[in-house]
Design an enzyme around this catalytic site. Structure first.
Site, PDB file in Angstrom:
ATOM      1  N   ARG A 115       0.840  -1.201   0.000  1.00  0.00           N
ATOM      2  CA  ARG A 115       0.000   0.000   0.000  1.00  0.00           C
ATOM      3  C   ARG A 115       0.876   1.252   0.000  1.00  0.00           C
ATOM      4  NH1 ARG A 115      -4.653   0.997   4.468  1.00  0.00           N
ATOM      5  NH2 ARG A 115      -2.908   1.095   5.931  1.00  0.00           N
ATOM      6  N   GLY A 117      -0.780   4.928  -1.167  1.00  0.00           N
ATOM      7  CA  GLY A 117      -1.749   5.957  -0.799  1.00  0.00           C
ATOM      8  C   GLY A 117      -3.103   5.394  -0.392  1.00  0.00           C
ATOM      9  N   SER A 125      -5.206  -3.021  -1.805  1.00  0.00           N
ATOM     10  CA  SER A 125      -3.943  -2.806  -1.088  1.00  0.00           C
ATOM     11  C   SER A 125      -4.103  -2.999   0.417  1.00  0.00           C
ATOM     12  CB  SER A 125      -3.419  -1.393  -1.372  1.00  0.00           C
ATOM     13  OG  SER A 125      -4.371  -0.415  -1.003  1.00  0.00           O
ATOM     14  N   GLY A 187       2.884   5.584  -5.758  1.00  0.00           N
ATOM     15  CA  GLY A 187       3.159   4.137  -5.815  1.00  0.00           C
ATOM     16  C   GLY A 187       2.135   3.389  -6.644  1.00  0.00           C
ATOM     17  N   HIS A 189      -0.622   4.989  -8.230  1.00  0.00           N
ATOM     18  CA  HIS A 189      -1.113   5.841  -9.328  1.00  0.00           C
ATOM     19  C   HIS A 189      -0.253   5.718 -10.581  1.00  0.00           C
ATOM     20  CE1 HIS A 189      -3.252   9.309 -10.987  1.00  0.00           C
ATOM     21  NE2 HIS A 189      -2.102   9.890 -11.264  1.00  0.00           N
ATOM     22  N   ASN A 482      -6.550   1.909 -13.255  1.00  0.00           N
ATOM     23  CA  ASN A 482      -6.639   2.754 -12.058  1.00  0.00           C
ATOM     24  C   ASN A 482      -8.066   2.881 -11.530  1.00  0.00           C
ATOM     25  OD1 ASN A 482      -4.010   3.215 -11.431  1.00  0.00           O
ATOM     26  ND2 ASN A 482      -3.902   5.277 -12.281  1.00  0.00           N
ATOM     27  N   TYR A 483      -9.062   2.573 -12.358  1.00  0.00           N
ATOM     28  CA  TYR A 483     -10.431   2.503 -11.841  1.00  0.00           C
ATOM     29  C   TYR A 483     -10.773   1.040 -11.619  1.00  0.00           C
ATOM     30  CZ  TYR A 483     -10.793   7.440 -12.941  1.00  0.00           C
ATOM     31  OH  TYR A 483     -10.593   8.788 -12.984  1.00  0.00           O
TER      32      TYR A 483
HETATM   33  C1  LIG Z   1     -10.619   9.927  -4.977  1.00  0.00           C
HETATM   34  C2  LIG Z   1      -9.848   9.266  -6.082  1.00  0.00           C
HETATM   35  C3  LIG Z   1      -9.437  10.023  -7.170  1.00  0.00           C
HETATM   36  C4  LIG Z   1      -8.692   9.443  -8.197  1.00  0.00           C
HETATM   37  N1  LIG Z   1      -8.315  10.212  -9.260  1.00  0.00           N
HETATM   38  C5  LIG Z   1      -7.575   9.665 -10.252  1.00  0.00           C
HETATM   39  C6  LIG Z   1      -7.120  10.434 -11.364  1.00  0.00           C
HETATM   40  O1  LIG Z   1      -7.403  11.623 -11.462  1.00  0.00           O
HETATM   41  N2  LIG Z   1      -6.385   9.830 -12.321  1.00  0.00           N
HETATM   42  C7  LIG Z   1      -6.044   8.496 -12.225  1.00  0.00           C
HETATM   43  O2  LIG Z   1      -5.331   8.002 -13.100  1.00  0.00           O
HETATM   44  N3  LIG Z   1      -6.471   7.741 -11.206  1.00  0.00           N
HETATM   45  C8  LIG Z   1      -7.225   8.291 -10.224  1.00  0.00           C
HETATM   46  N4  LIG Z   1      -7.639   7.512  -9.186  1.00  0.00           N
HETATM   47  C9  LIG Z   1      -7.244   6.107  -9.143  1.00  0.00           C
HETATM   48  C10 LIG Z   1      -5.863   5.973  -8.500  1.00  0.00           C
HETATM   49  O3  LIG Z   1      -4.882   6.442  -9.396  1.00  0.00           O
HETATM   50  C11 LIG Z   1      -5.584   4.508  -8.189  1.00  0.00           C
HETATM   51  O4  LIG Z   1      -6.504   4.067  -7.228  1.00  0.00           O
HETATM   52  C12 LIG Z   1      -4.145   4.307  -7.705  1.00  0.00           C
HETATM   53  O5  LIG Z   1      -3.817   2.949  -7.803  1.00  0.00           O
HETATM   54  C13 LIG Z   1      -3.981   4.777  -6.282  1.00  0.00           C
HETATM   55  O6  LIG Z   1      -2.666   4.684  -5.867  1.00  0.00           O
HETATM   56  P1  LIG Z   1      -2.359   4.645  -4.294  1.00  0.00           P
HETATM   57  O7  LIG Z   1      -0.923   4.420  -4.079  1.00  0.00           O
HETATM   58  O8  LIG Z   1      -2.994   5.849  -3.655  1.00  0.00           O
HETATM   59  O9  LIG Z   1      -3.257   3.406  -3.853  1.00  0.00           O
HETATM   60  P2  LIG Z   1      -2.945   1.980  -3.158  1.00  0.00           P
HETATM   61  O10 LIG Z   1      -4.294   1.492  -2.745  1.00  0.00           O
HETATM   62  O11 LIG Z   1      -1.916   2.115  -2.101  1.00  0.00           O
HETATM   63  O12 LIG Z   1      -2.370   1.097  -4.325  1.00  0.00           O
HETATM   64  C14 LIG Z   1      -3.095   0.771  -5.496  1.00  0.00           C
HETATM   65  C15 LIG Z   1      -2.506  -0.471  -6.160  1.00  0.00           C
HETATM   66  O13 LIG Z   1      -1.112  -0.289  -6.394  1.00  0.00           O
HETATM   67  C16 LIG Z   1      -0.348  -1.221  -5.635  1.00  0.00           C
HETATM   68  N5  LIG Z   1       0.784  -0.499  -5.041  1.00  0.00           N
HETATM   69  C17 LIG Z   1       0.717   0.574  -4.205  1.00  0.00           C
HETATM   70  N6  LIG Z   1       1.943   0.972  -3.871  1.00  0.00           N
HETATM   71  C18 LIG Z   1       2.820   0.152  -4.492  1.00  0.00           C
HETATM   72  C19 LIG Z   1       4.240   0.072  -4.512  1.00  0.00           C
HETATM   73  N7  LIG Z   1       4.995   0.923  -3.812  1.00  0.00           N
HETATM   74  N8  LIG Z   1       4.819  -0.905  -5.240  1.00  0.00           N
HETATM   75  C20 LIG Z   1       4.059  -1.780  -5.940  1.00  0.00           C
HETATM   76  N9  LIG Z   1       2.703  -1.749  -5.956  1.00  0.00           N
HETATM   77  C21 LIG Z   1       2.082  -0.794  -5.237  1.00  0.00           C
HETATM   78  C22 LIG Z   1      -1.285  -1.737  -4.572  1.00  0.00           C
HETATM   79  O14 LIG Z   1      -0.891  -3.015  -4.102  1.00  0.00           O
HETATM   80  C23 LIG Z   1      -2.604  -1.736  -5.305  1.00  0.00           C
HETATM   81  O15 LIG Z   1      -2.675  -2.856  -6.162  1.00  0.00           O
HETATM   82  C24 LIG Z   1      -8.394   8.071  -8.143  1.00  0.00           C
HETATM   83  C25 LIG Z   1      -8.827   7.295  -7.072  1.00  0.00           C
HETATM   84  C26 LIG Z   1      -9.558   7.878  -6.041  1.00  0.00           C
HETATM   85  C27 LIG Z   1     -10.021   7.036  -4.894  1.00  0.00           C
END
Ligand SMILES: Cc1cc2nc3c(=O)[nH]c(=O)nc-3n(C[C@H](O)[C@H](O)[C@H](O)COP(=O)(O)OP(=O)(O)OC[C@H]3O[C@@H](n4cnc5c(N)ncnc54)[C@H](O)[C@@H]3O)c2cc1C
Ligand SMILES: *[C@@H]1O[C@H](CO)[C@@H](O)[C@H](O)[C@H]1NC(C)=O
Ligand SMILES: *[C@@H]1O[C@H](CO)[C@@H](O)[C@H](O)[C@H]1NC(C)=O
Ligand SMILES: *[C@@H]1O[C@H](CO)[C@@H](O)[C@H](O)[C@H]1NC(C)=O
Ligand SMILES: *[C@@H]1O[C@H](CO)[C@@H](O)[C@H](O)[C@H]1NC(C)=O
Ligand SMILES: *[C@@H]1O[C@H](CO)[C@@H](O)[C@H](O)[C@H]1NC(C)=O
Ligand SMILES: *[C@@H]1O[C@H](CO)[C@@H](O)[C@H](O)[C@H]1NC(C)=O
Ligand SMILES: *[C@@H]1O[C@H](CO)[C@@H](O)[C@H](O)[C@H]1NC(C)=O
Ligand SMILES: *[C@@H]1O[C@H](CO)[C@@H](O)[C@H](O)[C@H]1NC(C)=O
Length: 542
Positions: A115, A117, A125, A187, A189, A482-483
């Site tokens: 995880r 973000g 995650s 990470g 995104h 990402n969705y």
């Molecule tokens: C409110 C909201 C707004 C959003 N807006 C956008 C947008 O404008 N554009 C867009 O493209 N997407 C958008 N998203 C989707 C977002 O980009 C994805 O949910 C993204 O995967 C989130 O990354 P995270 O690290 O915050 O999430 P996490 O839940 O931490 O990770 C998401 C996925 O990536 C994996 N992961 C996380 N960190 C790592 C790491 N360090 N190494 C390997 N794998 C890892 C996790 O295991 C999981 O499979 C949005 C989502 C939400 C909830």
């Protein structure tokens, strides 16, 4: 969760709970230790004295366990009391904790979820039906801008808000193309593609990544050179969590004008929203690439009491000034009827706040606000790609259906074209390039707790998705990683093996032909499928 999994989950929790009752450290290591105790001991052995593992490990016994767990869970659908909980959370404080977690979890056959973000739309995650440990990366959040060279190193736990903020602290004419939500972390995104309102000019985040540091299945730290181009290709859009743990990314900054123009124009159904959306479909992906106009669809109270209607908001971003924008739009999209009074000229960094609905004048420090509690209600996202304009009559039906059947849903339509159409579909794992007019995000959200509300709204979301079938991509229907959407297919992480034909169901929708190359890379770098989860890429021979 089936009975056996539930039982083993309970047993392992129980074994651990009993084992810590009589001890104050993780130092006991008899041959009858549970896998989890062995894991803790092993992680301790892999941690340097200056970063003891005990400072990083939380179990349900630690009073702050739930607050650490929920600090980065953004979807209440997965943070209820009854949601499956991890056996432990490792909040890595040092790269050795990442290495140790991989080596020790592999050794004791424990699954991990990574995880950064915590915005994963299906919570992948931080929830799973199998026993698991969260490797939490939020402490790894540095942002190091090299403005002379136009590059930056950003760690996996750094939020987009933090990246935007520190770019702006160094320069008003640099930017980075990524998402709108400032609390999303790099990470997840970036490893899922990453798009935002600079996409038509500069492409996705992954189109602007030039190096990365990851920890592989053997606990080795690799950069672009040592991981090789295949793996470097895979982590830029193929989902990082199938291949290793991303530590940081090296990004290439892009140039923007000192001020950009932003605007919002709203049209209700009564004001002929369908007509304007119809024209938007024809032009939005063809416009000057300095211009990005998103259309969002919201259910609102109509003028008659008790009646709902849909308001469509066109949110724009122009890399230039109003005096150029107005005549251009008057020529190419006069239906929008953009007025000078709708336009606001601000530095790019302020525009990131505007797009997230902060009022004009908000200090950019707001980009650093990271909510400590789950921010969002329960939600479900789904996605679609549209390749042919939908007729005006059909748009009317879609708006009507939304008003009557889906009053908890909103849609965002994001235009492609520009740079997105100039990059080949195999350049990165993200395949949705030329030929796509726009991306639809469906977002259904609700505040009510409980399984009944959940089923009601999940069904509502699915009903709308089914209704949209005739107008969106098919054979197969495409989706954006990402969705994340588990409705399009999932594998069983409780099985040691994940067959490629099961993964193909979601893999082809997310990655099209690139799925096969991802499987090939996976087979080379993680042949025993340690990095697996509900929508991971499986190796070929396992
Ligand atoms: C409110 C909201 C707004 C959003 N807006 C956008 C947008 O404008 N554009 C867009 O493209 N997407 C958008 N998203 C989707 C977002 O980009 C994805 O949910 C993204 O995967 C989130 O990354 P995270 O690290 O915050 O999430 P996490 O839940 O931490 O990770 C998401 C996925 O990536 C994996 N992961 C996380 N960190 C790592 C790491 N360090 N190494 C390997 N794998 C890892 C996790 O295991 C999981 O499979 C949005 C989502 C939400 C909830
Ligand atoms: C969690 O509790 C254990 C056992 O009391 C302790 O050793 C560990 O340091 C605690 N974790 C943190 C991060 O404080
Ligand atoms: C710019 O990059 C070069 C080559 O990598 C490096 O030697 C130099 O130190 C960088 N400049 C700054 C200001 O860091
Ligand atoms: C819907 O849009 C109209 C303008 O087109 C506006 O007057 C009205 O306030 C909007 N409703 C809501 C709830 O935003
Ligand atoms: C919409 O109308 C309902 C009653 O029909 C009311 O309870 C609700 O507060 C209204 N919402 C807004 C945003 O005005
Ligand atoms: C918009 O275009 C029309 C004709 O196409 C022209 O008459 C009008 O002056 C233009 N308005 C602006 C603000 O450029
Ligand atoms: C832009 O951000 C700066 C820095 O926080 C702030 O001082 C300024 O008021 C903002 N400008 C606008 C127009 O929002
Ligand atoms: C995985 O396990 C489930 C339930 O235990 C079973 O139904 C399914 O067929 C298995 N899948 C594979 C690919 O072995
Ligand atoms: C990991 O280590 C094993 C055993 O030493 C080796 O066979 C394998 O090639 C290594 N994997 C990678 C990706 O380096």
């Amino acid at each position: 969760m089936d009975t056996i999994t539930k039982l083993s989950f309970l047993l392992s929790t129980l074994t651990f709970s009993l084992s810590v009752l009589g001890t104050t450290s993780y130092s006991s290591s008899s041959s009858s230790s549970s896998p989890l105790e062995n894991f803790f001991q092993c992680l301790s052995n892999h941690s340097p004295p200056s970063y003891p593992a005990s400072n990083a490990i939380y179990t349900p016994k630690n009073s702050s366990f739930l607050s650490i767990l929920h600090m980065h869970t953004y979807n209440n659908r997965f943070s209820s009391r009854t949601a499956p909980k991890p056996l432990a959370i490792v909040t890595s404080l040092h790269v050795s904790h990442v290495q140790g977690t991989i080596i020790c979890a592999k050794k004791y056959d424990l699954q991990i979820r990574i995880r950064s973000g915590g915005h994963d739309c299906e919570g992948l995650s931080y929830v799973s039906d199998v026993p698991f440990i969260i490797l939490d990366m939020f402490h790894h959040d540095s942002v190091d801008i090299d403005v002379e060279n136009g590059t930056a190193w950003v760690e996996a736990g750094a939020t987009l808000g933090k990246v935007y903020y520190y770019i702006a602290k160094k320069s008003q004419v640099h930017a980075f193309p990524a998402g709108v939500c400032p609390t999303v972390a790099t990470g997840g995104h970036f490893s899922g593609g990453g798009y935002g309102n600079l996409m038509r000019k500069f492409g996705l985040s992954v189109d602007n990544i030039i190096d990365a540091k990851i920890v592989d299945v053997n606990g080795s730290i690799l950069d672009r050179k040592s991981m090789g181009e295949d793996l470097f290709w895979a982590i830029r859009g193929g989902g990082g969590a199938s291949f290793g743990v991303i530590l940081k990314w090296k990004i290439k900054l892009v140039s923007v004008t000192p001020k950009v123009t932003v605007f919002k124009v709203q049209k209700s159904v009564e004001e002929g929203a369908a007509k304007v959306v119809y024209k938007w479909q024809q032009v939005a992906s063809e416009l000057d690439e300095n211009l990005f106009i998103r259309a969002t669809f919201d259910i609102v109270n109509g003028t008659q009491t008790g009646k709902k209607t849909v308001n469509v908001t066109f949110i724009g971003m122009f890399l230039g000034l109003t005096d150029k924008l107005l005549p251009y739009l008057n020529d190419s999209f006069s239906e929008l009827d953009l007025k000078k009074s709708d336009c606001i000229e601000i530095p790019w960094v302020n525009s990131t706040l505007y797009w997230y609905n902060y009022p004009i004048g908000t200090p950019i420090e707001a980009l650093l606000d990271v909510p400590k509690e789950p921010l969002y209600s329960n939600f479900k996202t789904m996605s679609d790609y549209v390749k042919k304009p939908i007729s005006e009559g059909d748009l009317g039906s879609i708006l009507e259906f939304m008003m009557i059947k889906s009053d908890r849903m909103r849609m965002e339509w994001n235009p492609y074209g520009g740079k997105m159409h100039k990059i080949s579909a195999s350049e990165t794992p993200f395949p949705h390039r030329k030929g796509n007019l726009f991306l639809i995000e469906y977002l259904t959200s609700w505040d009510e707790d409980g399984i009944e509300a959940k089923n009601l709204y999940l069904n509502m979301a699915k009903t709308f998705y089914d209704f949209m079938t005739p107008w969106v991509s098919n054979s197969p229907r495409k989706a954006f990683l990402n969705y994340r959407d588990l409705n399009i297919g999932a594998n069983y992480p409780s099985n040691a093996t994940t067959k490629v034909d099961i993964a193909r169901s979601y893999g082809i929708k997310y990655f099209q032909g690139n799925f096969h190359r991802l499987v090939h890379v996976k087979s080379k770098v993680d042949p025993h499928n340690f990095f697996r989860y509900e929508q991971s890429i499986p190796p070929l021979f396992h």
